[in-house]
Design a protein around this motif. Structure first.
Motif, PDB file in Angstrom:
ATOM      1  N   THR A   1       8.953  -9.957  11.096  1.00 52.32           N
ATOM      2  CA  THR A   1       7.842  -9.120  10.634  1.00 52.32           C
ATOM      3  C   THR A   1       8.067  -7.708  11.154  1.00 52.32           C
ATOM      4  O   THR A   1       8.257  -7.508  12.359  1.00 52.32           O
ATOM      5  CB  THR A   1       6.495  -9.653  11.136  1.00 52.32           C
ATOM      6  OG1 THR A   1       6.325 -10.996  10.674  1.00 52.32           O
ATOM      7  CG2 THR A   1       5.355  -8.807  10.595  1.00 52.32           C
ATOM      8  N   THR A   2       8.084  -6.755  10.241  1.00 57.68           N
ATOM      9  CA  THR A   2       8.353  -5.377  10.624  1.00 57.68           C
ATOM     10  C   THR A   2       7.358  -4.450   9.954  1.00 57.68           C
ATOM     11  O   THR A   2       6.655  -4.845   9.010  1.00 57.68           O
ATOM     12  CB  THR A   2       9.800  -4.990  10.253  1.00 57.68           C
ATOM     13  OG1 THR A   2      10.112  -3.704  10.803  1.00 57.68           O
ATOM     14  CG2 THR A   2       9.968  -4.936   8.730  1.00 57.68           C
ATOM     15  N   THR A   3       7.307  -3.230  10.425  1.00 56.98           N
ATOM     16  CA  THR A   3       6.394  -2.227   9.866  1.00 56.98           C
ATOM     17  C   THR A   3       7.193  -1.159   9.154  1.00 56.98           C
ATOM     18  O   THR A   3       8.096  -0.544   9.734  1.00 56.98           O
ATOM     19  CB  THR A   3       5.538  -1.586  10.974  1.00 56.98           C
ATOM     20  OG1 THR A   3       4.775  -2.607  11.629  1.00 56.98           O
ATOM     21  CG2 THR A   3       4.578  -0.566  10.374  1.00 56.98           C
ATOM     22  N   ILE A   4       6.896  -0.947   7.887  1.00 60.38           N
ATOM     23  CA  ILE A   4       7.529   0.101   7.087  1.00 60.38           C
ATOM     24  C   ILE A   4       6.426   0.966   6.493  1.00 60.38           C
ATOM     25  O   ILE A   4       5.561   0.455   5.778  1.00 60.38           O
ATOM     26  CB  ILE A   4       8.399  -0.495   5.964  1.00 60.38           C
ATOM     27  CG1 ILE A   4       9.447  -1.454   6.539  1.00 60.38           C
ATOM     28  CG2 ILE A   4       9.085   0.620   5.177  1.00 60.38           C
ATOM     29  CD1 ILE A   4      10.299  -2.132   5.485  1.00 60.38           C
ATOM     30  N   HIS A   5       6.452   2.228   6.794  1.00 60.36           N
ATOM     31  CA  HIS A   5       5.429   3.157   6.310  1.00 60.36           C
ATOM     32  C   HIS A   5       4.019   2.639   6.628  1.00 60.36           C
ATOM     33  O   HIS A   5       3.140   2.581   5.751  1.00 60.36           O
ATOM     34  CB  HIS A   5       5.573   3.415   4.811  1.00 60.36           C
ATOM     35  CG  HIS A   5       6.911   3.986   4.407  1.00 60.36           C
ATOM     36  ND1 HIS A   5       7.620   4.854   5.200  1.00 60.36           N
ATOM     37  CD2 HIS A   5       7.663   3.797   3.294  1.00 60.36           C
ATOM     38  CE1 HIS A   5       8.754   5.189   4.591  1.00 60.36           C
ATOM     39  NE2 HIS A   5       8.807   4.553   3.427  1.00 60.36           N
ATOM     40  N   ASP A   6       3.819   2.256   7.870  1.00 65.95           N
ATOM     41  CA  ASP A   6       2.500   1.846   8.386  1.00 65.95           C
ATOM     42  C   ASP A   6       1.954   0.569   7.745  1.00 65.95           C
ATOM     43  O   ASP A   6       0.736   0.356   7.729  1.00 65.95           O
ATOM     44  CB  ASP A   6       1.477   2.985   8.218  1.00 65.95           C
ATOM     45  CG  ASP A   6       1.871   4.228   8.991  1.00 65.95           C
ATOM     46  OD1 ASP A   6       2.388   4.084  10.111  1.00 65.95           O
ATOM     47  OD2 ASP A   6       1.676   5.341   8.465  1.00 65.95           O
TER      48      ASP A   6
ATOM     49  N   THR B   1       0.813  -1.219   0.000  1.00 65.16           N
ATOM     50  CA  THR B   1       0.000   0.000   0.000  1.00 65.16           C
ATOM     51  C   THR B   1       0.845   1.265   0.000  1.00 65.16           C
ATOM     52  O   THR B   1       0.404   2.308  -0.464  1.00 65.16           O
ATOM     53  CB  THR B   1      -0.923   0.012   1.222  1.00 65.16           C
ATOM     54  OG1 THR B   1      -0.138  -0.128   2.420  1.00 65.16           O
ATOM     55  CG2 THR B   1      -1.924  -1.143   1.144  1.00 65.16           C
ATOM     56  N   HIS B   2       2.066   1.162   0.528  1.00 63.13           N
ATOM     57  CA  HIS B   2       2.968   2.313   0.568  1.00 63.13           C
ATOM     58  C   HIS B   2       4.346   1.864   0.082  1.00 63.13           C
ATOM     59  O   HIS B   2       4.974   0.998   0.721  1.00 63.13           O
ATOM     60  CB  HIS B   2       3.078   2.877   1.982  1.00 63.13           C
ATOM     61  CG  HIS B   2       1.779   3.363   2.542  1.00 63.13           C
ATOM     62  ND1 HIS B   2       0.900   2.547   3.231  1.00 63.13           N
ATOM     63  CD2 HIS B   2       1.197   4.590   2.495  1.00 63.13           C
ATOM     64  CE1 HIS B   2      -0.158   3.239   3.604  1.00 63.13           C
ATOM     65  NE2 HIS B   2      -0.008   4.487   3.170  1.00 63.13           N
TER      66      HIS B   2
ATOM     67  N   VAL C   1      10.046  -1.021  -3.846  1.00 58.84           N
ATOM     68  CA  VAL C   1       9.009  -2.054  -3.807  1.00 58.84           C
ATOM     69  C   VAL C   1       7.662  -1.355  -3.683  1.00 58.84           C
ATOM     70  O   VAL C   1       7.427  -0.574  -2.771  1.00 58.84           O
ATOM     71  CB  VAL C   1       9.228  -3.018  -2.620  1.00 58.84           C
ATOM     72  CG1 VAL C   1       8.155  -4.104  -2.617  1.00 58.84           C
ATOM     73  CG2 VAL C   1      10.623  -3.632  -2.693  1.00 58.84           C
ATOM     74  N   GLU C   2       6.779  -1.652  -4.635  1.00 61.66           N
ATOM     75  CA  GLU C   2       5.470  -0.998  -4.641  1.00 61.66           C
ATOM     76  C   GLU C   2       4.408  -1.936  -5.207  1.00 61.66           C
ATOM     77  O   GLU C   2       4.712  -3.037  -5.665  1.00 61.66           O
ATOM     78  CB  GLU C   2       5.528   0.297  -5.444  1.00 61.66           C
ATOM     79  CG  GLU C   2       5.906   0.116  -6.887  1.00 61.66           C
ATOM     80  CD  GLU C   2       5.976   1.423  -7.653  1.00 61.66           C
ATOM     81  OE1 GLU C   2       5.703   1.399  -8.871  1.00 61.66           O
ATOM     82  OE2 GLU C   2       6.314   2.467  -7.051  1.00 61.66           O
TER      83      GLU C   2
END
Length: 324
Positions: free
Chosen positions: A199-204, A80-81, A323-324
């Motif tokens: 597992t990590t959070t990148i840009h929410d 998504t981001h 990555v998008e």
């Protein structure tokens, strides 16, 4: 082994430059010589010899010192981001690449401002001797100081493994320093992954990263992926692209690899000169490729050299992946 390859380089340079000088002198000064009577042919041959000298010198002493940025956009489901990954592989730290090599790479990565850095194995060359190659990785701590998450995996060289796959015993040509490498990376704040799922959070948004252990050491296992949520984008860092056929059986969107060095020397019409034992298409020795409907692979050409210190038409690279 390094002395052997350096000797070959020296022989190549002397073996092209010296005959070129002798032939040119004969065609110019020795009036009674065959070379003097066939100046055009001799001059053409001299040019070929000098091109050989230039090519060997450039591939051995110039191109290995370069560093290019390979930018690539990669589309995977459920992103998504967009976010960026700086992918680097195959430092081969040892006789030819040392602290300065890593400093050069870190300087480039800091200029690129990636969201995450991934080191795809063979950071150490594992050359026999008394030198602790782990001391060369120190500049990587600057990435941690800059607040950039860094993940690393082992390659085959950390295990002292390479060459033909006959039996496991025949693969160990140097000592196993995988634990030394792991301790050194962890000591400067780098997360070292050996069949580990993070597992990590990148840009929410949640992203799953799987770091695989060495395929050539027969230590690669995907067991931890059984507990992974199915709807989360998953990127696997696996040193050897030969493991792609195993990875496609798992819920993995993108595999990031090194190991090939892009063939190290690439020639027009022939492609990569250095070849793997693993059965992958020659086109997959570098760049982005669609493996099947669910999985892509990106292979970086790396930054160091294995064996002879030579690269040709294939400079060291830092891959910046969006990555998008």
């Amino acid at each position: 082994m390094q002395v052997y390859f350096d000797l070959l380089i020296t022989i190549g340079i002397v073996g092209t430059l010296l005959p070129a000088g002798v032939l040119y002198y004969s065609a110019k000064k020795r009036v009674q010589s065959w070379e003097y009577r066939h100046k055009k042919s001799i001059h053409a041959f001299v040019v070929l010899l000098l091109l050989g000298t230039i090519t060997i010198s450039y591939g051995s002493f110039v191109e290995p010192t370069l560093l290019v940025t390979h930018e690539q956009t990669i589309h995977i489901p459920n992103i998504t981001h967009p976010f960026t990954i700086a992918l680097v592989s195959d430092f081969q730290l040892g006789p030819y690449t040392k602290t300065e090599h890593v400093t050069h790479i870190v300087d480039r990565i800091l200029l690129l401002h990636p969201d995450i850095v991934m080191l795809a194995g063979d950071q150490l060359d594992n050359t026999p001797g008394d030198i602790d190659e782990t001391m060369y990785i120190t500049p990587l701590s600057r990435l941690i100081d800059a607040g950039i998450p860094v993940y690393a995996i082992p390659g085959n060289h950390e295990y002292g493994i390479g060459g033909k796959r006959n039996s496991l015993d025949s693969l160990h040509f140097f000592g196993d320093m995988s634990k030394d490498a792991e301790r050194a990376f962890k000591a400067i704040g780098i997360r070292y992954l050996t069949n580990t799922l993070v597992t990590t959070t990148i840009h929410d948004q949640e992203i799953a990263f799987f770091g695989g252990d060495s395929y050539l050491a027969e230590k690669l296992s995907f067991d931890v992926l059984k507990d992974k949520p199915q709807d989360i984008p998953t990127i696997a860092l696996i040193h050897n692209p030969g493991a792609i056929w195993l990875a496609t059986k798992e819920d993995i969107d993108l595999v990031l690899s090194g190991h090939t060095h892009g063939g190290q020397i690439r020639l027009p019409f022939l492609g990569p000169i250095g070849r793997l034992d693993e059965p992958i298409p020659l086109d997959w020795y570098q760049g982005l490729h669609q493996v099947d409907t669910n999985t892509q692979i990106f292979v970086t050409s790396g930054t160091g050299e294995s064996g002879t210190r030579a690269r040709l038409f294939n400079p060291p690279e830092v891959a910046l992946l969006t990555v998008e």
